[in-house]
Scaffold this active site. Sequence first.
Site, PDB file in Angstrom:
ATOM      1  N   GLY A 170     -15.446  46.496  -7.328  1.00 27.32           N
ATOM      2  CA  GLY A 170     -14.539  45.755  -8.199  1.00 27.32           C
ATOM      3  C   GLY A 170     -15.329  44.877  -9.155  1.00 27.32           C
ATOM      4  N   CYS A 171     -14.895  43.650  -9.338  1.00 26.02           N
ATOM      5  CA  CYS A 171     -15.588  42.702 -10.218  1.00 26.02           C
ATOM      6  C   CYS A 171     -17.046  42.575  -9.833  1.00 26.02           C
ATOM      7  CB  CYS A 171     -14.908  41.342 -10.115  1.00 26.02           C
ATOM      8  SG  CYS A 171     -15.881  39.964 -10.762  1.00 26.02           S
ATOM      9  N   PHE A 172     -17.968  42.865 -10.763  1.00 28.45           N
ATOM     10  CA  PHE A 172     -19.380  42.871 -10.364  1.00 28.45           C
ATOM     11  C   PHE A 172     -19.997  41.489 -10.208  1.00 28.45           C
ATOM     12  CE2 PHE A 172     -20.723  44.304 -14.996  1.00 28.45           C
ATOM     13  CZ  PHE A 172     -20.201  43.149 -15.540  1.00 28.45           C
TER      14      PHE A 172
END
Length: 374
Positions: A170-172
Amino acid sequence: ANIARTPVRARRSHPPTMFTAVAAQRAVSAAAAASASASASSPRASSSLRASAAHGKRAPNTTSSSGGSSRLWSRSVVGPSSISTSPQQQQQQRRGFRHSSVVAAASENEIMEQLMAMMTGKKGKGAVDAASALPGRPQAMRVTNKHAVTGNPIQAPFPDYIESCVFATGCFWGTEKMFWRVPGVYSTSVGYVGGFTPNPTYEEVCSGQSGHTEACQVAWDPKVISFTDLLAMHWTSHDPTQGNRQGNDTGTQYRSGVYCNTPEQYDMVLKSKEAYQAALGAAGRPNPITTEITPPTGNITYFFAEDYHQQYLAKPGSRPYCSAQPTGVPVPEAFLTANAAKLSANYWTKYGPRPGCTIQTANDQISMAEALKA
């Protein structure tokens, strides 16, 4: 074109996987009708929002809803500030729409295909392919080749004893922080993988037209930490059953994935997936894992993200955003023990991800001495 993202809410009585084709068509129509009132329910709903946050600028106000898990996103090319009653201005808007250099307007059929792909967790017909992806550029992204926490290089070549693999959860931002804290990790970086556009920008990846997912490259010392330990972090730091989304972040750029550099890594990922799928089922979570697992012969080319994204959460003034959805289900201890894990179950109880968020922890890397005390 003035590109924004408009939330389209599915009926709350139907989760995304039960969304019917008729309801999807209604969602498409709603997306078109809502183009004049674009708003964002996720702090990462627009690329400009997160870019401004990364540069320390105050982000614009956003709206939110408790129905985030069933929210779908479509592209809208006319925002509130773009609406005009002047025929001349309307003509200019239409001209700007036709000449958008980032993302071409999708037909209703294309939008519905993308909605269905988000709902089912499959790429499907609506996903971009090599022929339709943005062209990109030959120039690689310039980044600072020194990790903000470990102090080691983030770009290859690494020392001969170092191994590496790319993970997507997901969000890195949150992905990278969870991995750099693991003892034995040499360095981490964030970038884009699994797509077709060479050296994409963040805006291009967010458009869905490059085919990439946000990812984190992890380099580690196998004498200190094992690949099994890193897989334990991967599986427990997000919900790997959500398809093309993670929490409020929706789109193919948020899909789960592991992109392997060796056949041995690939085999171990498959074994760990089977073990974690069984653990999820035993915990009352029967949904199938949708993680994209790619062998070294597949599409594993990794492109660095912009410099301001690197180790973002460790930088002064960073905005602590994360939409990861850890399940709270641990990787089975029997699997860890049988596959040479160096970290104990107690370590994961003390230092592992917590349900709901992954970033409410210190930025410092955990030492092996601390890990062994757990």
